[in-house]
Design a protein around this motif. Structure first.
Motif, PDB file in Angstrom:
ATOM      1  N   GLY A 204      14.262 -51.546 -86.966  1.00 32.26           N
ATOM      2  CA  GLY A 204      12.946 -51.560 -87.603  1.00 32.26           C
ATOM      3  C   GLY A 204      12.826 -50.498 -88.687  1.00 32.26           C
ATOM      4  O   GLY A 204      13.821 -50.002 -89.225  1.00 32.26           O
ATOM      5  N   GLY A 205      11.601 -50.160 -89.029  1.00 30.52           N
ATOM      6  CA  GLY A 205      11.356 -49.105 -90.011  1.00 30.52           C
ATOM      7  C   GLY A 205      11.266 -49.562 -91.442  1.00 30.52           C
ATOM      8  O   GLY A 205      11.216 -48.736 -92.355  1.00 30.52           O
ATOM      9  N   VAL A 206      11.247 -50.891 -91.675  1.00 29.62           N
ATOM     10  CA  VAL A 206      11.135 -51.433 -93.028  1.00 29.62           C
ATOM     11  C   VAL A 206       9.877 -52.273 -93.115  1.00 29.62           C
ATOM     12  O   VAL A 206       9.617 -53.122 -92.249  1.00 29.62           O
ATOM     13  CB  VAL A 206      12.369 -52.292 -93.393  1.00 29.62           C
ATOM     14  CG1 VAL A 206      12.203 -52.914 -94.770  1.00 29.62           C
ATOM     15  CG2 VAL A 206      13.637 -51.455 -93.337  1.00 29.62           C
ATOM     16  N   THR A 207       9.082 -52.045 -94.145  1.00 32.84           N
ATOM     17  CA  THR A 207       7.846 -52.812 -94.304  1.00 32.84           C
ATOM     18  C   THR A 207       8.135 -54.164 -94.953  1.00 32.84           C
ATOM     19  O   THR A 207       9.120 -54.318 -95.682  1.00 32.84           O
ATOM     20  CB  THR A 207       6.848 -52.044 -95.176  1.00 32.84           C
ATOM     21  OG1 THR A 207       7.379 -51.909 -96.499  1.00 32.84           O
ATOM     22  CG2 THR A 207       6.563 -50.665 -94.589  1.00 32.84           C
ATOM     23  N   PRO A 208       7.290 -55.159 -94.707  1.00 28.36           N
ATOM     24  CA  PRO A 208       7.477 -56.457 -95.358  1.00 28.36           C
ATOM     25  C   PRO A 208       7.445 -56.369 -96.884  1.00 28.36           C
ATOM     26  O   PRO A 208       8.135 -57.124 -97.567  1.00 28.36           O
ATOM     27  CB  PRO A 208       6.312 -57.290 -94.815  1.00 28.36           C
ATOM     28  CG  PRO A 208       5.944 -56.655 -93.522  1.00 28.36           C
ATOM     29  CD  PRO A 208       6.192 -55.188 -93.716  1.00 28.36           C
ATOM     30  N   GLU A 209       6.629 -55.468 -97.432  1.00 30.19           N
ATOM     31  CA  GLU A 209       6.564 -55.328 -98.887  1.00 30.19           C
ATOM     32  C   GLU A 209       7.903 -54.854 -99.460  1.00 30.19           C
ATOM     33  O   GLU A 209       8.383 -55.377-100.477  1.00 30.19           O
ATOM     34  CB  GLU A 209       5.461 -54.325 -99.269  1.00 30.19           C
ATOM     35  CG  GLU A 209       4.048 -54.854 -99.072  1.00 30.19           C
ATOM     36  CD  GLU A 209       3.577 -54.752 -97.639  1.00 30.19           C
ATOM     37  OE1 GLU A 209       2.481 -55.247 -97.330  1.00 30.19           O
ATOM     38  OE2 GLU A 209       4.321 -54.190 -96.805  1.00 30.19           O
ATOM     39  N   ASP A 210       8.519 -53.872 -98.803  1.00 26.22           N
ATOM     40  CA  ASP A 210       9.819 -53.388 -99.270  1.00 26.22           C
ATOM     41  C   ASP A 210      10.873 -54.479 -99.185  1.00 26.22           C
ATOM     42  O   ASP A 210      11.719 -54.631-100.077  1.00 26.22           O
ATOM     43  CB  ASP A 210      10.256 -52.176 -98.451  1.00 26.22           C
ATOM     44  CG  ASP A 210       9.409 -50.950 -98.720  1.00 26.22           C
ATOM     45  OD1 ASP A 210       8.739 -50.933 -99.776  1.00 26.22           O
ATOM     46  OD2 ASP A 210       9.405 -50.026 -97.895  1.00 26.22           O
ATOM     47  N   LEU A 211      10.830 -55.240 -98.108  1.00 27.34           N
ATOM     48  CA  LEU A 211      11.818 -56.287 -97.917  1.00 27.34           C
ATOM     49  C   LEU A 211      11.651 -57.410 -98.937  1.00 27.34           C
ATOM     50  O   LEU A 211      12.631 -57.921 -99.484  1.00 27.34           O
ATOM     51  CB  LEU A 211      11.708 -56.840 -96.491  1.00 27.34           C
ATOM     52  CG  LEU A 211      12.880 -57.665 -95.971  1.00 27.34           C
ATOM     53  CD1 LEU A 211      13.075 -57.408 -94.482  1.00 27.34           C
ATOM     54  CD2 LEU A 211      12.628 -59.134 -96.186  1.00 27.34           C
ATOM     55  N   GLY A 212      10.392 -57.800 -99.229  1.00 29.96           N
ATOM     56  CA  GLY A 212      10.148 -58.836-100.232  1.00 29.96           C
ATOM     57  C   GLY A 212      10.598 -58.415-101.616  1.00 29.96           C
ATOM     58  O   GLY A 212      11.197 -59.203-102.359  1.00 29.96           O
ATOM     59  N   LYS A 213      10.328 -57.153-101.971  1.00 28.70           N
ATOM     60  CA  LYS A 213      10.759 -56.646-103.279  1.00 28.70           C
ATOM     61  C   LYS A 213      12.275 -56.566-103.365  1.00 28.70           C
ATOM     62  O   LYS A 213      12.872 -56.931-104.383  1.00 28.70           O
ATOM     63  CB  LYS A 213      10.137 -55.268-103.521  1.00 28.70           C
ATOM     64  CG  LYS A 213      10.406 -54.702-104.904  1.00 28.70           C
ATOM     65  CD  LYS A 213       9.771 -53.328-105.066  1.00 28.70           C
ATOM     66  CE  LYS A 213       8.254 -53.419-105.013  1.00 28.70           C
ATOM     67  NZ  LYS A 213       7.620 -52.084-105.272  1.00 28.70           N
ATOM     68  N   GLN A 214      12.924 -56.117-102.281  1.00 29.47           N
ATOM     69  CA  GLN A 214      14.382 -56.018-102.267  1.00 29.47           C
ATOM     70  C   GLN A 214      15.035 -57.388-102.440  1.00 29.47           C
ATOM     71  O   GLN A 214      15.999 -57.536-103.185  1.00 29.47           O
ATOM     72  CB  GLN A 214      14.829 -55.389-100.942  1.00 29.47           C
ATOM     73  CG  GLN A 214      16.336 -55.250-100.806  1.00 29.47           C
ATOM     74  CD  GLN A 214      16.747 -54.730 -99.435  1.00 29.47           C
ATOM     75  OE1 GLN A 214      15.906 -54.307 -98.643  1.00 29.47           O
ATOM     76  NE2 GLN A 214      18.037 -54.757 -99.152  1.00 29.47           N
ATOM     77  N   CYS A 215      14.493 -58.395-101.775  1.00 31.78           N
ATOM     78  CA  CYS A 215      15.065 -59.740-101.873  1.00 31.78           C
ATOM     79  C   CYS A 215      14.882 -60.307-103.279  1.00 31.78           C
ATOM     80  O   CYS A 215      15.793 -60.946-103.822  1.00 31.78           O
ATOM     81  CB  CYS A 215      14.422 -60.651-100.832  1.00 31.78           C
ATOM     82  SG  CYS A 215      15.274 -62.222-100.590  1.00 31.78           S
ATOM     83  N   ALA A 216      13.717 -60.093-103.880  1.00 33.02           N
ATOM     84  CA  ALA A 216      13.472 -60.595-105.225  1.00 33.02           C
ATOM     85  C   ALA A 216      14.403 -59.948-106.239  1.00 33.02           C
ATOM     86  O   ALA A 216      14.986 -60.630-107.102  1.00 33.02           O
ATOM     87  CB  ALA A 216      12.009 -60.343-105.604  1.00 33.02           C
ATOM     88  N   TYR A 217      14.583 -58.622-106.148  1.00 36.26           N
ATOM     89  CA  TYR A 217      15.493 -57.934-107.067  1.00 36.26           C
ATOM     90  C   TYR A 217      16.944 -58.348-106.831  1.00 36.26           C
ATOM     91  O   TYR A 217      17.750 -58.434-107.771  1.00 36.26           O
ATOM     92  CB  TYR A 217      15.349 -56.421-106.913  1.00 36.26           C
ATOM     93  CG  TYR A 217      14.095 -55.865-107.534  1.00 36.26           C
ATOM     94  CD1 TYR A 217      13.584 -56.406-108.711  1.00 36.26           C
ATOM     95  CD2 TYR A 217      13.400 -54.798-106.950  1.00 36.26           C
ATOM     96  CE1 TYR A 217      12.431 -55.908-109.280  1.00 36.26           C
ATOM     97  CE2 TYR A 217      12.244 -54.293-107.522  1.00 36.26           C
ATOM     98  CZ  TYR A 217      11.761 -54.856-108.684  1.00 36.26           C
ATOM     99  OH  TYR A 217      10.611 -54.366-109.260  1.00 36.26           O
ATOM    100  N   GLN A 218      17.294 -58.612-105.574  1.00 39.22           N
ATOM    101  CA  GLN A 218      18.644 -59.068-105.275  1.00 39.22           C
ATOM    102  C   GLN A 218      18.916 -60.424-105.917  1.00 39.22           C
ATOM    103  O   GLN A 218      20.003 -60.666-106.444  1.00 39.22           O
ATOM    104  CB  GLN A 218      18.836 -59.152-103.758  1.00 39.22           C
ATOM    105  CG  GLN A 218      20.254 -59.452-103.321  1.00 39.22           C
ATOM    106  CD  GLN A 218      20.373 -59.581-101.817  1.00 39.22           C
ATOM    107  OE1 GLN A 218      20.609 -60.657-101.274  1.00 39.22           O
ATOM    108  NE2 GLN A 218      20.199 -58.465-101.112  1.00 39.22           N
ATOM    109  N   LEU A 219      17.917 -61.312-105.902  1.00 40.53           N
ATOM    110  CA  LEU A 219      18.082 -62.615-106.534  1.00 40.53           C
ATOM    111  C   LEU A 219      18.248 -62.474-108.044  1.00 40.53           C
ATOM    112  O   LEU A 219      19.113 -63.125-108.649  1.00 40.53           O
ATOM    113  CB  LEU A 219      16.881 -63.504-106.211  1.00 40.53           C
ATOM    114  CG  LEU A 219      16.911 -64.914-106.813  1.00 40.53           C
ATOM    115  CD1 LEU A 219      18.062 -65.715-106.221  1.00 40.53           C
ATOM    116  CD2 LEU A 219      15.581 -65.638-106.586  1.00 40.53           C
ATOM    117  N   LEU A 220      17.448 -61.625-108.662  1.00 36.85           N
ATOM    118  CA  LEU A 220      17.569 -61.412-110.103  1.00 36.85           C
ATOM    119  C   LEU A 220      18.930 -60.822-110.463  1.00 36.85           C
ATOM    120  O   LEU A 220      19.515 -61.155-111.495  1.00 36.85           O
ATOM    121  CB  LEU A 220      16.447 -60.482-110.582  1.00 36.85           C
ATOM    122  CG  LEU A 220      15.016 -61.019-110.463  1.00 36.85           C
ATOM    123  CD1 LEU A 220      14.010 -59.952-110.882  1.00 36.85           C
ATOM    124  CD2 LEU A 220      14.835 -62.275-111.301  1.00 36.85           C
TER     125      LEU A 220
END
Length: 407
Positions: free
Chosen positions: A302-318
């Motif tokens: 744990g220890g990761v917020t949904p906002e951080d995870l959503g941003k990380q996934c979007a940047y990873q796709l780009l």
């Protein structure tokens, strides 16, 4: 086909790229010997998940011979005929159920599914396999395995380019996340592959086109569905600036119940809940049907917020899109192996330099040359806008489906 027992053993060392070599051995019918498997480790030899994968290979083939040394640091594998889910060879009712125990939870279910899907077109009969058990993880894992959603939306659609498109389906029966130490996953996923071919079509994929839409799946297992909404909102906030046609589905499911094997655990029915968590899978599709994917899940601790995870996934796709080429790293092995197994013609695919320069891609090219005798050709694309892209030419060896030859 020559008798496999008289063919010389191809010699390899080390545990790295073991699954790829086992896969190539099964596809080409070449027996192999792999030595020095973690000889200096405190736990030498094959890991539980590697042994489990070999058992799965044995279940979908007929006539395979597998030998281990006393220490487990040497493996001799003589492949058999790929039979799929043939009745009487491990399958019941046309469905093969394969259990993944708790000690294999370090790897995601996609680690088994991607090689299985590569074998399926060359099987004698259709493939219908259910992966289940305490170690079946359907989400992305810290070890780098993608989720089953990425396999379903970003890898399986690529088979259409090779003329393989009928009767292919991946069903998520029970969602699960990567468990913490001492916990279980308890997921369940079914792969149905009903299109077997003699030889895959020759692929010529040179134009990556422009990204026209983005789709995704946000999933929450045993936690509040609001986590999905928060991930989706953050990811769309990044991606909508580039592609307005962005739609992300939300899937909320309960934590799977697992029969407790320890006293004092579980509820009155003797069952305990599997690991909980949430994750996001994104897939971008271009105007020429090129696919790019990104996959992130919450860590077991744990220890990761949904906002951080959503941003990380979007940047990873780009980042995957900006790497260029028509094929990204997640689906690279699938595309290149299908090209190598195709008809005796030269196929071409455009890849980004950063995608091609990875250790996995380089070693895959070396292994393909050892098993098939054909080397890859490389040349620059020769266009100013695509100076970071390389055209890879792959010669098909016409190995194809041995089961189809017999039929």
């Amino acid at each position: 086909m020559a008798d496999e027992t008289v063919q010389p053993l191809l010699q390899f060392e080390g545990h790295r790229h073991l699954t790829t070599r086992l896969l190539l051995s099964t596809l080409t019918g070449r027996p192999i010997r792999i030595s020095k498997i973690r000889p200096s480790s405190t736990r030498p030899g094959l890991t539980p998940y590697e042994t489990n994968f070999i058992r799965l290979l044995d279940s979908v083939t007929n006539g395979a011979q597998i030998q281990f040394s006393m220490t487990g640091t040497t493996l001799v594998y003589r492949p058999g005929l790929i039979t799929g889910s043939a009745e009487g060879l491990g399958a019941m009712g046309g469905v093969l159920r394969h259990e993944i125990p708790r000690e294999c939870a370090r790897r995601g279910a996609s680690w088994w599914l991607i090689p299985l899907a590569l074998l399926a077109p060359f099987a004698k009969d259709k493939l219908n396999v259910v992966l289940h058990g305490e170690g079946c993880v359907t989400s992305a894992t810290p070890a780098g395995d993608v989720s089953v959603d990425t396999v379903r939306t970003a890898i399986l659609p690529l088979y259409k380019s090779f003329g393989i498109e009928r009767g292919i389906e991946l069903r998520v029966l029970k969602r699960s996340c990567a468990p913490a130490q001492g916990k279980s996953a308890g997921g369940e996923v079914q792969l149905v592959f009903g299109h077997q071919v003699r030889l895959p079509k020759t692929l010529h994929l040179m134009n990556k086109g422009r990204v026209k839409r983005i789709r995704g799946v946000a999933y929450a297992v045993g936690v509040s569905g609001s986590n999905n909404a928060r991930m989706i909102d953050t990811a769309r906030g990044v991606l909508n600036n580039f592609v307005p046609d962005t739609y992300i589905f939300s899937d909320v499911s309960k934590s799977p119940l697992i029969t407790s094997s320890s006293r004092g655990k579980g509820d009155a029915s003797g069952k305990e809940k599997g690991a909980v968590g949430f994750g996001l899978c994104l897939v971008a599709e271009s105007s020429t049907n090129c696919v790019y994917s990104a996959d992130v899940a919450s860590p077991p601790q744990g220890g990761v917020t949904p906002e951080d995870l959503g941003k990380q996934c979007a940047y990873q796709l780009l980042e995957k899109i900006s790497a260029g080429g028509c094929v990204e790293s997640t689906s690279l092995e699938t595309v290149l192996l299908l090209m190598a197994m195709g008809s005796e013609d030269v196929g071409r695919v455009c890849l980004g330099k950063d995608v091609l320069a990875t250790e996995e891609a380089v070693q895959l090219g070396r292994d393909v040359k050892v098993f098939t005798g054909a080397a890859w050709g490389f040349r620059s694309k020769g266009m100013e806008d695509d100076e970071d892209e390389i055209v890879v030419s792959v010669v098909g060896r016409g190995v194809g489906n041995v089961g189809r030859k017999v039929a």
